[in-house]
Design a protein around this motif. Structure first.
Motif, mmCIF file in Angstrom:
data_model
loop_
_atom_site.group_PDB
_atom_site.id
_atom_site.type_symbol
_atom_site.label_atom_id
_atom_site.label_comp_id
_atom_site.label_asym_id
_atom_site.label_seq_id
_atom_site.Cartn_x
_atom_site.Cartn_y
_atom_site.Cartn_z
ATOM 1 N N GLY A 125 0.803 -1.223 0.000
ATOM 2 C CA GLY A 125 0.000 0.000 0.000
ATOM 3 C C GLY A 125 0.830 1.263 0.000
ATOM 4 O O GLY A 125 0.458 2.258 0.623
ATOM 5 N N THR A 126 1.967 1.228 -0.712
ATOM 6 C CA THR A 126 2.844 2.398 -0.751
ATOM 7 C C THR A 126 3.303 2.674 -2.176
ATOM 8 O O THR A 126 3.266 1.797 -3.038
ATOM 9 C CB THR A 126 4.109 2.172 0.111
ATOM 10 O OG1 THR A 126 4.845 1.072 -0.437
ATOM 11 C CG2 THR A 126 3.765 1.914 1.554
ATOM 12 N N LEU A 127 3.758 3.881 -2.372
ATOM 13 C CA LEU A 127 4.415 4.274 -3.617
ATOM 14 C C LEU A 127 5.793 4.796 -3.237
ATOM 15 O O LEU A 127 5.925 5.893 -2.706
ATOM 16 C CB LEU A 127 3.597 5.342 -4.346
ATOM 17 C CG LEU A 127 2.223 4.898 -4.842
ATOM 18 C CD1 LEU A 127 1.454 6.083 -5.404
ATOM 19 C CD2 LEU A 127 2.355 3.799 -5.889
ATOM 20 N N CYS A 128 6.801 3.981 -3.476
ATOM 21 C CA CYS A 128 8.181 4.318 -3.115
ATOM 22 C C CYS A 128 8.782 5.206 -4.210
ATOM 23 O O CYS A 128 8.859 4.783 -5.364
ATOM 24 C CB CYS A 128 8.974 3.028 -2.959
ATOM 25 S SG CYS A 128 10.747 3.216 -2.940
ATOM 26 N N PRO A 129 9.192 6.436 -3.870
ATOM 27 C CA PRO A 129 9.689 7.356 -4.908
ATOM 28 C C PRO A 129 10.842 6.804 -5.744
ATOM 29 O O PRO A 129 10.808 6.859 -6.974
ATOM 30 C CB PRO A 129 10.115 8.586 -4.111
ATOM 31 C CG PRO A 129 9.292 8.543 -2.868
ATOM 32 C CD PRO A 129 9.123 7.087 -2.554
ATOM 33 N N TRP A 130 11.870 6.280 -5.072
ATOM 34 C CA TRP A 130 13.019 5.764 -5.827
ATOM 35 C C TRP A 130 12.645 4.499 -6.589
ATOM 36 O O TRP A 130 13.182 4.242 -7.669
ATOM 37 C CB TRP A 130 14.210 5.523 -4.912
ATOM 38 C CG TRP A 130 14.877 6.776 -4.462
ATOM 39 C CD1 TRP A 130 14.976 7.246 -3.178
ATOM 40 C CD2 TRP A 130 15.529 7.748 -5.285
ATOM 41 N NE1 TRP A 130 15.640 8.440 -3.158
ATOM 42 C CE2 TRP A 130 15.994 8.778 -4.435
ATOM 43 C CE3 TRP A 130 15.766 7.868 -6.657
ATOM 44 C CZ2 TRP A 130 16.685 9.894 -4.908
ATOM 45 C CZ3 TRP A 130 16.442 8.980 -7.135
ATOM 46 C CH2 TRP A 130 16.890 9.966 -6.264
ATOM 47 N N CYS A 131 11.742 3.716 -6.032
ATOM 48 C CA CYS A 131 11.268 2.528 -6.754
ATOM 49 C C CYS A 131 10.561 2.951 -8.041
ATOM 50 O O CYS A 131 10.741 2.327 -9.102
ATOM 51 C CB CYS A 131 10.306 1.712 -5.890
ATOM 52 S SG CYS A 131 10.982 1.167 -4.317
ATOM 53 N N MET A 132 9.771 4.008 -7.950
ATOM 54 C CA MET A 132 9.041 4.478 -9.129
ATOM 55 C C MET A 132 9.995 4.992 -10.204
ATOM 56 O O MET A 132 9.725 4.847 -11.404
ATOM 57 C CB MET A 132 8.012 5.532 -8.741
ATOM 58 C CG MET A 132 6.848 4.954 -7.951
ATOM 59 S SD MET A 132 5.478 6.103 -7.688
ATOM 60 C CE MET A 132 6.210 7.265 -6.535
#
Length: 198
Positions: A125-132
């Motif tokens: 349930g997250t949006l990881c900035p560096w992952c994106m």
């Protein structure tokens, strides 16, 4: 073969840029993981909200699928596109078998990223900035290498399919944008991102 197929300059430039951006994202995530290990209970600098954060992803089992932090895969893996792109710009010509092997690596990265997107959106349930950032460069890189491998015959394909792959190279930006849009829709439906941000 035509010159663009022998020396795909645009693809080479993209691979260098994507590889550098992907490597930087992996490096940043690695530094965040080290920070969290050194400071238990601390927040990562990319933790902006319960929705937009890196910490939960990095500390989950999904963040270390192979027994070590996933960003280490990026630190090692993103060097390959940079080297391949730079070699092409320097005049290297790669055999078809090389492109087939390189495509296998890119397909593995793409499959892993798709799985991580699902885990991030539907489980963590997250949006990881560096992952994106990693998602943004992995998706078009896979499409580009796949189409190039098909158009030069590194993968068995009839002439019509090779010609279609050659034409589709010009549509790569749109393919990438449509992929990002699909991810955004899935994230919105599952996480109600717009409500959380505004």
């Amino acid at each position: 073969m035509t010159a663009p197929r022998n020396r795909p300059v645009a693809l080479a430039v993209w691979l260098v840029i994507a590889g550098a951006v992907g490597w930087w994202a992996a490096f940043s995530l690695t530094m965040e993981r080290l920070h969290l290990l050194e400071n238990p209970g601390a927040s990562a600098s990319c933790d902006f909200s319960p929705l937009v954060q890196c910490g939960r992803n990095l500390e989950s089992w999904q963040g270390a699928v192979f027994g070590f932090p996933n960003p280490i895969l990026g630190l090692a893996g993103w060097i390959a596109p940079v080297v391949v792109g730079a070699a092409i710009l320097a005049g290297a010509r790669f055999a078809r078998w090389f492109w087939a092997v390189f495509l296998l690596g890119m397909a593995s990265a793409f499959g892993f990223v798709v799985w991580l997107i699902g885990q991030s959106v539907y489980v963590l349930g997250t949006l990881c900035p560096w992952c994106m950032v990693t998602w943004v460069v992995t998706i078009p890189s896979f499409y580009a290498v796949l189409l190039h491998a098909v158009r030069i015959g590194a993968l068995p394909a009839p002439a019509r399919m090779r010609a279609a792959a050659d034409r589709l190279m010009g549509w790569l930006p749109l393919m990438a944008v449509l992929s990002y849009a699909a991810i955004a829709v899935l994230a919105e439906l599952r996480l109600e991102v717009l409500d959380a941000l505004f």
